[in-house]
Design a protein around this motif. Structure first.
Motif, mmCIF file in Angstrom:
data_model
loop_
_atom_site.group_PDB
_atom_site.id
_atom_site.type_symbol
_atom_site.label_atom_id
_atom_site.label_comp_id
_atom_site.label_asym_id
_atom_site.label_seq_id
_atom_site.Cartn_x
_atom_site.Cartn_y
_atom_site.Cartn_z
ATOM 1 N N GLU A 1 8.451 -6.707 3.431
ATOM 2 C CA GLU A 1 7.241 -5.892 3.493
ATOM 3 C C GLU A 1 6.153 -6.384 2.538
ATOM 4 O OE1 GLU A 1 5.959 -1.293 2.600
ATOM 5 O OE2 GLU A 1 8.025 -1.721 3.163
ATOM 6 N N HIS A 2 6.552 -6.897 1.400
ATOM 7 C CA HIS A 2 5.572 -7.291 0.383
ATOM 8 C C HIS A 2 5.350 -8.796 0.288
ATOM 9 C CE1 HIS A 2 5.353 -3.201 -0.997
ATOM 10 N NE2 HIS A 2 6.663 -3.156 -1.012
ATOM 11 N N TYR A 3 6.212 -9.591 0.886
ATOM 12 C CA TYR A 3 6.127 -11.048 0.761
ATOM 13 C C TYR A 3 5.903 -11.672 2.135
ATOM 14 C CZ TYR A 3 8.218 -9.912 -3.717
ATOM 15 O OH TYR A 3 8.473 -9.367 -4.942
ATOM 16 N N ASN A 4 4.683 -11.552 2.640
ATOM 17 C CA ASN A 4 4.373 -12.113 3.949
ATOM 18 C C ASN A 4 2.901 -12.489 4.030
ATOM 19 O OD1 ASN A 4 2.797 -9.836 5.207
ATOM 20 N ND2 ASN A 4 4.685 -8.745 4.695
ATOM 21 N N ASN A 5 2.557 -13.230 5.059
ATOM 22 C CA ASN A 5 1.187 -13.728 5.206
ATOM 23 C C ASN A 5 0.173 -12.616 5.454
ATOM 24 O OD1 ASN A 5 2.572 -13.776 7.903
ATOM 25 N ND2 ASN A 5 0.485 -14.200 8.579
ATOM 26 N N ALA A 6 0.556 -11.542 6.107
ATOM 27 C CA ALA A 6 -0.388 -10.450 6.375
ATOM 28 C C ALA A 6 -0.869 -9.825 5.067
ATOM 29 C CB ALA A 6 0.245 -9.396 7.272
ATOM 30 N N ARG A 7 0.017 -9.687 4.086
ATOM 31 C CA ARG A 7 -0.378 -9.124 2.782
ATOM 32 C C ARG A 7 -1.385 -10.038 2.079
ATOM 33 N NH1 ARG A 7 0.899 -3.864 2.855
ATOM 34 N NH2 ARG A 7 2.966 -3.656 3.731
ATOM 35 N N VAL A 8 -1.125 -11.320 2.132
ATOM 36 C CA VAL A 8 -2.053 -12.275 1.504
ATOM 37 C C VAL A 8 -3.391 -12.239 2.226
ATOM 38 C CG1 VAL A 8 -2.461 -14.707 0.956
ATOM 39 C CG2 VAL A 8 -0.148 -13.753 0.755
ATOM 40 N N LEU A 9 -3.353 -12.202 3.541
ATOM 41 C CA LEU A 9 -4.582 -12.157 4.321
ATOM 42 C C LEU A 9 -5.365 -10.874 4.027
ATOM 43 C CD1 LEU A 9 -6.501 -13.204 6.490
ATOM 44 C CD2 LEU A 9 -4.952 -12.208 8.206
ATOM 45 N N GLU B 1 -5.345 -9.058 1.331
ATOM 46 C CA GLU B 1 -5.900 -9.208 -0.019
ATOM 47 C C GLU B 1 -7.133 -10.111 0.010
ATOM 48 O OE1 GLU B 1 -4.054 -12.146 -3.048
ATOM 49 O OE2 GLU B 1 -3.134 -10.199 -3.486
ATOM 50 N N PHE B 2 -7.029 -11.214 0.714
ATOM 51 C CA PHE B 2 -8.124 -12.176 0.841
ATOM 52 C C PHE B 2 -9.341 -11.517 1.500
ATOM 53 C CE2 PHE B 2 -10.447 -15.464 3.128
ATOM 54 C CZ PHE B 2 -10.557 -16.477 2.183
ATOM 55 N N LEU B 3 -9.115 -10.793 2.590
ATOM 56 C CA LEU B 3 -10.212 -10.146 3.307
ATOM 57 C C LEU B 3 -10.863 -9.049 2.476
ATOM 58 C CD1 LEU B 3 -8.655 -9.888 6.883
ATOM 59 C CD2 LEU B 3 -10.427 -11.487 6.115
ATOM 60 N N GLU B 4 -10.056 -8.271 1.762
ATOM 61 C CA GLU B 4 -10.605 -7.217 0.893
ATOM 62 C C GLU B 4 -11.493 -7.829 -0.188
ATOM 63 O OE1 GLU B 4 -10.598 -4.005 1.115
ATOM 64 O OE2 GLU B 4 -8.907 -3.491 2.396
ATOM 65 N N GLU B 5 -11.062 -8.926 -0.771
ATOM 66 C CA GLU B 5 -11.862 -9.598 -1.788
ATOM 67 C C GLU B 5 -13.158 -10.132 -1.192
ATOM 68 O OE1 GLU B 5 -9.366 -12.513 -3.665
ATOM 69 O OE2 GLU B 5 -7.991 -10.976 -4.409
ATOM 70 N N GLU B 6 -13.081 -10.646 0.029
ATOM 71 C CA GLU B 6 -14.270 -11.163 0.694
ATOM 72 C C GLU B 6 -15.246 -10.028 0.998
ATOM 73 O OE1 GLU B 6 -16.777 -14.106 2.002
ATOM 74 O OE2 GLU B 6 -14.904 -14.329 0.902
ATOM 75 N N LEU B 7 -14.738 -8.890 1.429
ATOM 76 C CA LEU B 7 -15.600 -7.725 1.671
ATOM 77 C C LEU B 7 -16.289 -7.288 0.378
ATOM 78 C CD1 LEU B 7 -13.358 -5.610 4.062
ATOM 79 C CD2 LEU B 7 -15.596 -6.584 4.615
ATOM 80 N N ASP B 8 -15.543 -7.252 -0.715
ATOM 81 C CA ASP B 8 -16.121 -6.883 -2.016
ATOM 82 C C ASP B 8 -17.175 -7.899 -2.449
ATOM 83 O OD1 ASP B 8 -14.534 -4.638 -2.181
ATOM 84 O OD2 ASP B 8 -13.063 -5.551 -3.541
ATOM 85 N N ARG B 9 -16.881 -9.175 -2.242
ATOM 86 C CA ARG B 9 -17.800 -10.233 -2.642
ATOM 87 C C ARG B 9 -19.107 -10.156 -1.864
ATOM 88 N NH1 ARG B 9 -19.633 -14.962 -1.322
ATOM 89 N NH2 ARG B 9 -18.495 -15.182 0.608
ATOM 90 N N GLN B 10 -19.010 -9.875 -0.574
ATOM 91 C CA GLN B 10 -20.201 -9.816 0.265
ATOM 92 C C GLN B 10 -20.997 -8.542 0.049
ATOM 93 O OE1 GLN B 10 -19.293 -10.556 4.388
ATOM 94 N NE2 GLN B 10 -18.445 -12.573 3.966
ATOM 95 N N GLY B 11 -20.346 -7.507 -0.426
ATOM 96 C CA GLY B 11 -21.038 -6.243 -0.672
ATOM 97 C C GLY B 11 -21.414 -5.538 0.607
#
Length: 131
Positions: free
Chosen positions: A99-107, A109-119
């Protein structure tokens, strides 16, 4: 909002847009039962990275770093998901048992950071309640 869910879990009303983010089709799943908006194979980790990681929690930190590098090199694969997440719920589907160690979790996290970065969007509609 972005959430992650196993393909084997029941479909729920709050899932929003359901997108499969694995390179391989999940075993024993019929396409109709998943109620997918899309299957983004190219968004999944490369075959080499996927095989090297093999869902070993001890290798997850290295996997996360390498997968994020792959994602950063190909924004054309994930850019559309940002729009879905801005408008409502995006559910990233994966088949892994971990549940915690998979590509969807990394993705996610990556997308959330990108949303925050773009504002927030600069569209005038977004500012309507601020006037």
């Amino acid at each position: 909002m972005i959430q992650c869910k196993r393909v084997y879990d029941a479909v729920e009303e709050g899932d929003g847009q359901r997108v499969l983010v694995d390179r391989l089709w999940p075993r024993g799943c019929r396409r109709e039962s998943l109620q997918l908006a899309d299957w983004l194979r190219d968004l999944a980790p490369s075959d080499r990275l996927r095989k090297d990681f093999c869902h070993d929690p001890a290798l997850f930190d290295e996997f996360r770093l390498l997968y994020r590098t792959e994602l950063a090199a190909h924004p054309e694969h994930w850019q559309g998901l940002l729009d879905i997440a801005r408008r409502g719920t995006l559910t990233l589907l994966y088949a892994a048992r971990q549940e915690h160690y998979n590509n969807a979790r990394v993705l996610a996290e990556f997308l959330e950071e990108e949303l925050d970065r773009q504002g927030p969007s600069s569209s005038p509609v977004c500012y309507a309640d601020e006037l």
